[in-house]
Structure formats: C-alpha cells, structure tokens
Design an enzyme around this catalytic site. Structure first.
Site, PDB file in Angstrom:
ATOM      1  N   GLN A  84       0.921  -1.135   0.000  1.00  0.00           N
ATOM      2  CA  GLN A  84       0.000   0.000   0.000  1.00  0.00           C
ATOM      3  C   GLN A  84       0.960   1.182   0.000  1.00  0.00           C
ATOM      4  OE1 GLN A  84      -1.605   2.921  -0.032  1.00  0.00           O
ATOM      5  NE2 GLN A  84      -1.338   3.071   2.174  1.00  0.00           N
ATOM      6  N   SER A  85       1.177   1.774  -1.148  1.00  0.00           N
ATOM      7  CA  SER A  85       2.331   2.669  -1.319  1.00  0.00           C
ATOM      8  C   SER A  85       1.989   4.151  -1.220  1.00  0.00           C
ATOM      9  CB  SER A  85       3.006   2.387  -2.663  1.00  0.00           C
ATOM     10  OG  SER A  85       2.210   2.914  -3.699  1.00  0.00           O
ATOM     11  N   THR A 126      12.283   2.609   1.724  1.00  0.00           N
ATOM     12  CA  THR A 126      11.912   3.952   1.256  1.00  0.00           C
ATOM     13  C   THR A 126      12.526   5.072   2.083  1.00  0.00           C
ATOM     14  OG1 THR A 126      10.009   5.475   1.263  1.00  0.00           O
ATOM     15  CG2 THR A 126       9.799   3.537   2.619  1.00  0.00           C
ATOM     16  N   GLU A 128      10.968   7.447   3.128  1.00  0.00           N
ATOM     17  CA  GLU A 128       9.979   7.837   4.148  1.00  0.00           C
ATOM     18  C   GLU A 128      10.409   7.397   5.543  1.00  0.00           C
ATOM     19  OE1 GLU A 128       6.631   9.204   4.687  1.00  0.00           O
ATOM     20  OE2 GLU A 128       7.337  10.419   3.042  1.00  0.00           O
ATOM     21  N   TYR A 151       2.554   4.630   6.950  1.00  0.00           N
ATOM     22  CA  TYR A 151       3.286   3.992   5.847  1.00  0.00           C
ATOM     23  C   TYR A 151       4.766   3.834   6.210  1.00  0.00           C
ATOM     24  CZ  TYR A 151       5.789   3.703   1.370  1.00  0.00           C
ATOM     25  OH  TYR A 151       6.639   3.340   0.354  1.00  0.00           O
ATOM     26  N   LYS A 155       6.966   0.424   6.940  1.00  0.00           N
ATOM     27  CA  LYS A 155       8.145   0.144   6.105  1.00  0.00           C
ATOM     28  C   LYS A 155       9.409  -0.006   6.958  1.00  0.00           C
ATOM     29  CE  LYS A 155       6.945   0.108   1.624  1.00  0.00           C
ATOM     30  NZ  LYS A 155       7.402  -0.863   0.623  1.00  0.00           N
ATOM     31  N   HIS A 181      10.727   8.018  -7.030  1.00  0.00           N
ATOM     32  CA  HIS A 181      11.026   7.842  -8.453  1.00  0.00           C
ATOM     33  C   HIS A 181       9.710   7.731  -9.214  1.00  0.00           C
ATOM     34  CE1 HIS A 181      11.381   4.094  -6.174  1.00  0.00           C
ATOM     35  NE2 HIS A 181      10.719   3.520  -7.176  1.00  0.00           N
TER      36      HIS A 181
HETATM   37  P1  NAP Z   1       2.650   1.042  -6.802  1.00  0.00           P
HETATM   38  O1  NAP Z   1       2.604   1.565  -8.187  1.00  0.00           O
HETATM   39  O2  NAP Z   1       1.643   1.536  -5.819  1.00  0.00           O
HETATM   40  O3  NAP Z   1       2.570  -0.544  -6.881  1.00  0.00           O
HETATM   41  C1  NAP Z   1       2.364  -1.302  -5.730  1.00  0.00           C
HETATM   42  C2  NAP Z   1       1.826  -2.659  -6.108  1.00  0.00           C
HETATM   43  O4  NAP Z   1       1.601  -3.396  -4.904  1.00  0.00           O
HETATM   44  C3  NAP Z   1       0.501  -2.631  -6.865  1.00  0.00           C
HETATM   45  O5  NAP Z   1       0.653  -3.350  -8.054  1.00  0.00           O
HETATM   46  C4  NAP Z   1      -0.460  -3.322  -5.918  1.00  0.00           C
HETATM   47  O6  NAP Z   1      -1.342  -4.209  -6.548  1.00  0.00           O
HETATM   48  C5  NAP Z   1       0.479  -4.185  -5.084  1.00  0.00           C
HETATM   49  N1  NAP Z   1      -0.159  -4.559  -3.822  1.00  0.00           N
HETATM   50  C6  NAP Z   1      -0.835  -3.775  -2.965  1.00  0.00           C
HETATM   51  N2  NAP Z   1      -1.326  -4.494  -1.948  1.00  0.00           N
HETATM   52  C7  NAP Z   1      -0.963  -5.769  -2.171  1.00  0.00           C
HETATM   53  C8  NAP Z   1      -1.203  -6.980  -1.493  1.00  0.00           C
HETATM   54  N3  NAP Z   1      -1.915  -7.027  -0.362  1.00  0.00           N
HETATM   55  N4  NAP Z   1      -0.691  -8.121  -2.003  1.00  0.00           N
HETATM   56  C9  NAP Z   1       0.028  -8.102  -3.156  1.00  0.00           C
HETATM   57  N5  NAP Z   1       0.271  -6.974  -3.855  1.00  0.00           N
HETATM   58  C10 NAP Z   1      -0.228  -5.827  -3.367  1.00  0.00           C
HETATM   59  O7  NAP Z   1       4.077   1.316  -6.141  1.00  0.00           O
HETATM   60  P2  NAP Z   1       5.488   1.582  -6.870  1.00  0.00           P
HETATM   61  O8  NAP Z   1       5.655   3.041  -7.049  1.00  0.00           O
HETATM   62  O9  NAP Z   1       5.624   0.667  -8.021  1.00  0.00           O
HETATM   63  O10 NAP Z   1       6.491   1.173  -5.704  1.00  0.00           O
HETATM   64  C11 NAP Z   1       6.971  -0.164  -5.594  1.00  0.00           C
HETATM   65  C12 NAP Z   1       7.444  -0.388  -4.168  1.00  0.00           C
HETATM   66  O11 NAP Z   1       8.478   0.517  -3.847  1.00  0.00           O
HETATM   67  C13 NAP Z   1       6.379  -0.193  -3.093  1.00  0.00           C
HETATM   68  O12 NAP Z   1       6.624  -1.124  -2.078  1.00  0.00           O
HETATM   69  C14 NAP Z   1       6.642   1.209  -2.569  1.00  0.00           C
HETATM   70  O13 NAP Z   1       6.179   1.327  -1.239  1.00  0.00           O
HETATM   71  C15 NAP Z   1       8.140   1.263  -2.681  1.00  0.00           C
HETATM   72  N6  NAP Z   1       8.735   2.589  -2.899  1.00  0.00           N
HETATM   73  C16 NAP Z   1       8.321   3.349  -3.936  1.00  0.00           C
HETATM   74  C17 NAP Z   1       8.934   4.565  -4.172  1.00  0.00           C
HETATM   75  C18 NAP Z   1       8.496   5.446  -5.315  1.00  0.00           C
HETATM   76  O14 NAP Z   1       8.868   6.629  -5.316  1.00  0.00           O
HETATM   77  N7  NAP Z   1       7.789   4.915  -6.309  1.00  0.00           N
HETATM   78  C19 NAP Z   1       9.998   5.005  -3.352  1.00  0.00           C
HETATM   79  C20 NAP Z   1      10.402   4.161  -2.322  1.00  0.00           C
HETATM   80  C21 NAP Z   1       9.788   2.948  -2.105  1.00  0.00           C
HETATM   81  P3  NAP Z   1      -2.654  -3.743  -7.342  1.00  0.00           P
HETATM   82  O15 NAP Z   1      -2.162  -3.392  -8.683  1.00  0.00           O
HETATM   83  O16 NAP Z   1      -3.469  -4.979  -7.273  1.00  0.00           O
HETATM   84  O17 NAP Z   1      -3.240  -2.599  -6.583  1.00  0.00           O
HETATM   85  O1  G4F Z   2       3.773  12.140  -4.531  1.00  0.00           O
HETATM   86  P1  G4F Z   2       3.565  11.931  -3.086  1.00  0.00           P
HETATM   87  O2  G4F Z   2       2.248  11.412  -2.656  1.00  0.00           O
HETATM   88  O3  G4F Z   2       4.763  11.017  -2.607  1.00  0.00           O
HETATM   89  P2  G4F Z   2       5.413  10.727  -1.169  1.00  0.00           P
HETATM   90  O4  G4F Z   2       4.481  10.999  -0.069  1.00  0.00           O
HETATM   91  O5  G4F Z   2       6.732  11.425  -1.140  1.00  0.00           O
HETATM   92  O6  G4F Z   2       5.616   9.150  -1.239  1.00  0.00           O
HETATM   93  C1  G4F Z   2       6.193   8.520  -2.373  1.00  0.00           C
HETATM   94  O7  G4F Z   2       7.592   8.459  -2.200  1.00  0.00           O
HETATM   95  C2  G4F Z   2       8.023   7.660  -1.085  1.00  0.00           C
HETATM   96  C3  G4F Z   2       9.544   7.736  -1.056  1.00  0.00           C
HETATM   97  O8  G4F Z   2       9.951   8.908  -0.405  1.00  0.00           O
HETATM   98  C4  G4F Z   2       7.527   6.232  -1.304  1.00  0.00           C
HETATM   99  F1  G4F Z   2       7.962   5.434  -0.304  1.00  0.00           F
HETATM  100  C5  G4F Z   2       6.014   6.230  -1.371  1.00  0.00           C
HETATM  101  O9  G4F Z   2       5.550   4.900  -1.644  1.00  0.00           O
HETATM  102  C6  G4F Z   2       5.567   7.138  -2.510  1.00  0.00           C
HETATM  103  O10 G4F Z   2       5.983   6.565  -3.731  1.00  0.00           O
HETATM  104  O11 G4F Z   2       3.803  13.304  -2.308  1.00  0.00           O
HETATM  105  C7  G4F Z   2       4.984  14.055  -2.479  1.00  0.00           C
HETATM  106  C8  G4F Z   2       4.831  15.406  -1.770  1.00  0.00           C
HETATM  107  C9  G4F Z   2       4.339  15.281  -0.321  1.00  0.00           C
HETATM  108  O12 G4F Z   2       5.032  16.199   0.479  1.00  0.00           O
HETATM  109  C10 G4F Z   2       2.887  15.692  -0.402  1.00  0.00           C
HETATM  110  O13 G4F Z   2       2.344  16.230   0.786  1.00  0.00           O
HETATM  111  O14 G4F Z   2       3.840  16.167  -2.461  1.00  0.00           O
HETATM  112  C11 G4F Z   2       2.990  16.748  -1.493  1.00  0.00           C
HETATM  113  N1  G4F Z   2       1.693  17.076  -2.106  1.00  0.00           N
HETATM  114  C12 G4F Z   2       1.174  18.330  -2.208  1.00  0.00           C
HETATM  115  N2  G4F Z   2      -0.033  18.287  -2.762  1.00  0.00           N
HETATM  116  C13 G4F Z   2       0.802  16.220  -2.597  1.00  0.00           C
HETATM  117  C14 G4F Z   2      -0.290  16.981  -3.022  1.00  0.00           C
HETATM  118  N3  G4F Z   2       0.843  14.878  -2.743  1.00  0.00           N
HETATM  119  C15 G4F Z   2      -0.211  14.270  -3.327  1.00  0.00           C
HETATM  120  N4  G4F Z   2      -0.173  12.927  -3.513  1.00  0.00           N
HETATM  121  N5  G4F Z   2      -1.314  14.983  -3.736  1.00  0.00           N
HETATM  122  C16 G4F Z   2      -1.405  16.341  -3.602  1.00  0.00           C
HETATM  123  O15 G4F Z   2      -2.400  16.952  -3.981  1.00  0.00           O
END
Ligand code: NAP
Ligand code: G4F
Length: 327
Positions: A84-85, A126, A128, A151, A155, A181
């Site tokens: 749940q990201s 992450t 976070e 979250y 993590k 990313h």
């Molecule tokens: P994402 O687009 O939200 O993808 C997360 C995936 O997890 C989705 O495909 C979702 O499935 C699946 N999932 C959710 N609940 C699940 C469950 N109970 N069992 C099995 N699968 C489940 O996230 P992402 O951006 O690709 O990120 C990948 C990972 O990196 C995540 O763990 C995230 O927390 C971590 N991360 C991301 C970032 C970032 O900036 N993107 C940075 C640091 C860490 P559904 O498609 O079925 O919903």
């Molecule tokens: O895009 P965000 O929701 O990403 P956030 O919270 O940084 O989390 C992402 O990066 C993490 C790594 O640092 C991952 F672990 C996590 O799974 C996810 O991929 O928000 C970025 C920033 C925050 O400060 C938020 O408060 O943007 C700010 N923001 C301002 N207005 C908003 C909004 N974020 C969202 N989603 N929507 C808004 O309207």
C-alpha cells in the site's frame, strides 16, 4: 537454464519496469498479482510485456498463498515491490497499510526461509523511514530513522525484519532505500503524475484547475526506469547489504509545477493552481535529498534521467494519452 525472478507488485509502477529489465537479461519472470475480476494490465501493456510474464495469484496479507507460490516457483530472486504505497492515505487505512507493508514482508520472508532459503530477497524500502531526521541536508544509510506516517512506520518494521533474517539465518536479503522515483506509469494519486496529468488536461482544454495540498515540500525525484537497475544490482553482489538510491538533487512541488507548465508553454501557472487543505497530511516530511555514494561506489549505479527530462517525459506521455479525448 534461465534465471528466475518473482516480482510482487507486478501491476504497479516499478514492477513493469523491473520485469522489462529482467526479461531483457533473459530471466523467466513470475509476477504476483492479487485476484481481480478485471485486472488492470495497463502498465505492462504500456511496455508491451504482458504476455511475457508468468502470473501467479496471491496476496501479501495471505500467508498461505505466499507459502504455496514460493514452494512451487522457488525463484532465485524475489523482488518485494508490493505495498500500500500511498503515504497520504496511510492514516485512513493504517491497519491495512501495516498488514501489507509490515506483516506481508514477514510472511514472505518466512515462506522463503522455509521453502527456498537460497533465494535472494530485495525489499522495497523507502526514504519515508527518515522522516524529518535531516531537514536541510543529505540522507544516507547512517542517517537516523524517524518515520512520520503509518506507511513509513510499517516500512521501517519491514526494513528491520529484512536485516533480521539476514543476521539470524544467513539469508541473502537487501533493503533498497529508494527516494521518490516517477515515470509515465506513476499512479495518478501521486503528486508528480497528478501534476503532469492536470497540466496536459489544462493545455488541451479538458480541465480548469489543479488542486494541491502544498507547494512547499521537497522531494528527491528520479526516473523509475533508472532505479530498478539498482534493485537488480543489489542482488548480484557477493554479500547482501542495504543501499540508498537517490538522484542527489531536491526540488519543491512548486518547482515541479513550474517545470511541468513550462513544457506546455504556460508561464502564468499561478492562475491554474490552487491549494486545497483536503490534500494536506496530518504530519509531513518536508525535505528529502539522498546521498547515493555507497550505491555509486559498490553497485556502480548512477541515475541517467535528469529532473527536467523526467518532467518533460511525463507531460509528453500525458499529452499523448489524452489527445484522443480532444474533440
Ligand atoms: P505502486 O505503483 O503503488 O505498486 C504497488 C503494487 O503493490 C501494486 O501493483 C499493488 O497491486 C500491489 N499490492 C498492494 N497491496 C498488495 C497486497 N496485499 N498483495 C500483493 N500486492 C499488493 O508502487 P510503486 O511506485 O511501483 O512502488 C513499488 C514499491 O516501492 C512499493 O513497495 C513502494 O512502497 C516502494 N517505494 C516506492 C517509491 C516510489 O517513489 N515509487 C519510493 C520508495 C519505495 P494492485 O495493482 O493490485 O493494486
Ligand atoms: O507524490 P507523493 O504522494 O509522494 P510521497 O508521499 O513522497 O511518497 C512517495 O515516495 C516515497 C519515497 O519517499 C515512497 F515510499 C512512497 O511509496 C511514494 O511513492 O507526495 C509528495 C509530496 C508530499 O510532500 C505531499 O504532501 O507532495 C505533497 N503534495 C502536495 N499536494 C501532494 C499533493 N501529494 C499528493 N499525492 N497529492 C497532492 O495533492
């Protein structure tokens, strides 16, 4: 013999990029997905690799499904990207967030320990977990962990459990502490994609305004396609370890908005953007900026796509996606 990898989160953003990367290296790729009546293969379709994935059905909250999958597949590498990201919603669904992001990792590690203990394991950790531990400086593997959201807390449990299995059972388990990313495959709730989608809609006359929670927070944004390579490299090392993966530069949400409107030639963007407190978080992480020196030196990893290139790539992809809706 082909190498085998299991990716959880195969339908998300990172799953498809990692799958594409591993397929190009000749891997057989298993993708764990939840059961859906109508699954959304959109991101795999976007990369044209849906038919190349061997799908297995399971859920990180269902221990027995993980045991069955690991027992049957016995993958050489497991990439746990499922989560749940969305930080913003983790207060409202804190139990689910904990079950998936914390306990799910424990279940998966237990399944590997029991049925495939030589599998190498990657945990999607992450930035976070740092919270506001270093408000104006760089964060690295030795910075203090002070998560600010359900979250981040879940993590952090997963981070330590990943290390605990390494130290207790000698398993090859790694944490990739990845900073934000993004890509054209990013979920629409996240701020970057919300912005690029809105900018494209405003440019095409499909939307009037973009509502955000704040313009002031800063993130270290890189391109997801670059970051999945670091995940792979961690599992190719002689010894398991934990690595920060980041671009090293930080930008505010305001900078991102400005850059995105700039791509479509709109300079008076303040007229199209408003603050809506509904998007504010109960506790915020204000400034993230990573120091990926260890990954650069040990993994020989470096990000390729710059901030400006990333914003342009995302806006252009949204313009292309939305063009057919213009009458
Ligand atoms: P994402 O687009 O939200 O993808 C997360 C995936 O997890 C989705 O495909 C979702 O499935 C699946 N999932 C959710 N609940 C699940 C469950 N109970 N069992 C099995 N699968 C489940 O996230 P992402 O951006 O690709 O990120 C990948 C990972 O990196 C995540 O763990 C995230 O927390 C971590 N991360 C991301 C970032 C970032 O900036 N993107 C940075 C640091 C860490 P559904 O498609 O079925 O919903
Ligand atoms: O895009 P965000 O929701 O990403 P956030 O919270 O940084 O989390 C992402 O990066 C993490 C790594 O640092 C991952 F672990 C996590 O799974 C996810 O991929 O928000 C970025 C920033 C925050 O400060 C938020 O408060 O943007 C700010 N923001 C301002 N207005 C908003 C909004 N974020 C969202 N989603 N929507 C808004 O309207």
């Amino acid at each position: 013999m082909k190498k085998t990898a299991l990716i959880t989160g195969i339908l998300g953003q990172d799953g498809p990029y990692l799958a594409q990367f591993l397929l190009e290296k000749g891997y057989k790729v298993y993708g764990l997905m939840r059961r859906y009546s109508n699954p959304n293969y959109g991101n795999l379709e976007y990369l044209g690799i849906t038919k190349d994935i061997d799908f297995v059905e399971g859920d990180l909250t269902d221990e027995s499904s993980l045991y069955t999958i690991i027992k049957n597949v016995r993958p050489q590498e497991v990439y746990n990207l499922g989560a749940q990201s969305f930080v913003g919603q983790s207060w409202e669904i804190s139990k689910l967030t904990t079950e998936v992001n914390a306990l799910g990792v424990l279940y998966l590690l237990n399944a590997i320990k029991q049925f495939s203990p030589t599998s190498k394991f990657y945990q999607a950790s992450t930035s976070e977990i740092f919270g506001n531990s270093n408000v104006d400086g760089f964060l690295d593997e030795n910075s203090p962990f002070k998560p600010r959201s359900p979250y981040g807390i879940a993590k952090l449990y997963a981070y330590w459990m990943t290390i605990n299995f390494r130290e207790s059972y000698g398993m090859f388990t790694c944490n990739g502490i990845l900073f934000n990313h993004e890509s054209p495959l990013r979920g629409i709730q996240f701020v970057t994609r919300k912005i690029t989608d809105a900018v494209a809609r405003i440019k095409l006359g499909l939307q009037d305004k973009l509502y955000l929670g704040t313009l002031d927070t800063k993130r270290d944004w890189g391109f997801a396609g670059d970051y999945v390579e670091a995940m792979y490299l961690m599992l190719q090392q002689e010894n398991p370890d934990d690595y920060v993966v980041a671009s090293g530069s930080t930008h505010s949400v305001r900078d991102f908005v400005d850059a995105a409107f700039n791509v479509v030639g709109i300079s008076d963007w303040e007229n199209y953007v408003a603050i809506d407190p509904q998007h504010k978080r109960p506790a915020e992480v204000f400034h993230l900026q990573g120091n990926a020196k260890k990954a650069e030196e040990t993994l020989n990893w470096k990000p390729r796509v710059t901030f400006e290139e990333l914003v342009t790539m995302m806006v252009e992809a949204d313009l292309k996606r939305l063009q057919p809706q213009v009458k």
